[in-house]
Design a protein around this motif. Structure first.
Motif, PDB file in Angstrom:
ATOM      1  N   LYS A  48       0.842  -1.211   0.000  1.00 48.98           N
ATOM      2  CA  LYS A  48       0.000   0.000   0.000  1.00 48.98           C
ATOM      3  C   LYS A  48       0.870   1.251   0.000  1.00 48.98           C
ATOM      4  O   LYS A  48       0.592   2.224  -0.691  1.00 48.98           O
ATOM      5  N   TYR A 104       2.424   1.685  -3.431  1.00 49.16           N
ATOM      6  CA  TYR A 104       1.422   2.157  -4.379  1.00 49.16           C
ATOM      7  C   TYR A 104       1.168   3.646  -4.193  1.00 49.16           C
ATOM      8  O   TYR A 104       1.066   4.400  -5.168  1.00 49.16           O
ATOM      9  N   ALA A 105       1.068   4.082  -2.946  1.00 52.82           N
ATOM     10  CA  ALA A 105       0.841   5.507  -2.665  1.00 52.82           C
ATOM     11  C   ALA A 105       2.001   6.348  -3.186  1.00 52.82           C
ATOM     12  O   ALA A 105       1.797   7.430  -3.749  1.00 52.82           O
ATOM     13  N   ARG A 106       3.244   5.862  -3.028  1.00 52.61           N
ATOM     14  CA  ARG A 106       4.403   6.603  -3.559  1.00 52.61           C
ATOM     15  C   ARG A 106       4.359   6.669  -5.085  1.00 52.61           C
ATOM     16  O   ARG A 106       4.647   7.700  -5.681  1.00 52.61           O
ATOM     17  N   SER A 157       1.753   9.166  -6.442  1.00 51.02           N
ATOM     18  CA  SER A 157       2.160  10.558  -6.296  1.00 51.02           C
ATOM     19  C   SER A 157       3.309  10.936  -7.241  1.00 51.02           C
ATOM     20  O   SER A 157       3.553  12.108  -7.474  1.00 51.02           O
TER      21      SER A 157
END
Length: 155
Positions: A16, A19-21, A24
């Motif tokens: 997770k 994926y967030a990195r 962005s």
């Protein structure tokens, strides 16, 4: 003392976070686009290579220097070509339907002159009847890379 579970997040938590990195990151759409272009280009190159270098099903291949036996695929293909292309066959309208049993009737090993000959006989099923066709196989060059077939058409 910190709990070991809190110090090392689990696999799901790490995925997770990764994926967030990536979401962005502004370069990700460009990388995906380049990956798709590269994949399509590779697919086109491989497809083009396969088209240009495809195997010819009518090609006659044999091991250089090794005389093929009478009932081999190269001998059968050569015999079929000889019988179909004979001028007497064209005049009679004869075509080879299939080749039956092919036997070796004799063999002349390499002699003083360097000749090696196989004497053969084929059971040929033609559209004008069934015939026994005698033929010979021999080398045309001292390098033993070209075969010569000589057959007596039954027409």
């Amino acid at each position: 003392m910190p709990d070991a579970k809190d110090a090392q997040p689990g696999l799901v938590a790490r995925l997770k976070a990764r994926y967030a990195r990536n979401v962005s990151n502004q370069d990700m759409p460009n990388a995906r686009r380049m990956g798709l272009i590269g994949g399509a280009l590779a697919l086109c190159l491989v497809g083009g290579y396969r088209l240009l270098n495809r195997h010819d099903p009518n090609a006659i291949s044999f091991t250089v220097g090794v005389m093929p036996v009478c009932d081999s695929i190269p001998a059968r293909r050569l015999l079929r070509q000889v019988l179909d292309r004979a001028s007497t066959a064209k005049q009679a309208g004869a075509t080879v339907q299939r080749l039956g049993v092919i036997q070796e009737t004799g063999y002349v090993p390499v002699g003083a002159k360097g000749l090696e000959i196989r004497l053969c006989q084929a059971d040929a099923f033609l559209n004008v009847g069934r015939h026994d066709v005698p033929f010979t196989l021999e080398w045309t060059s001292s390098a033993k890379d070209e075969l010569w077939i000589e057959a007596e058409p039954p027409f």
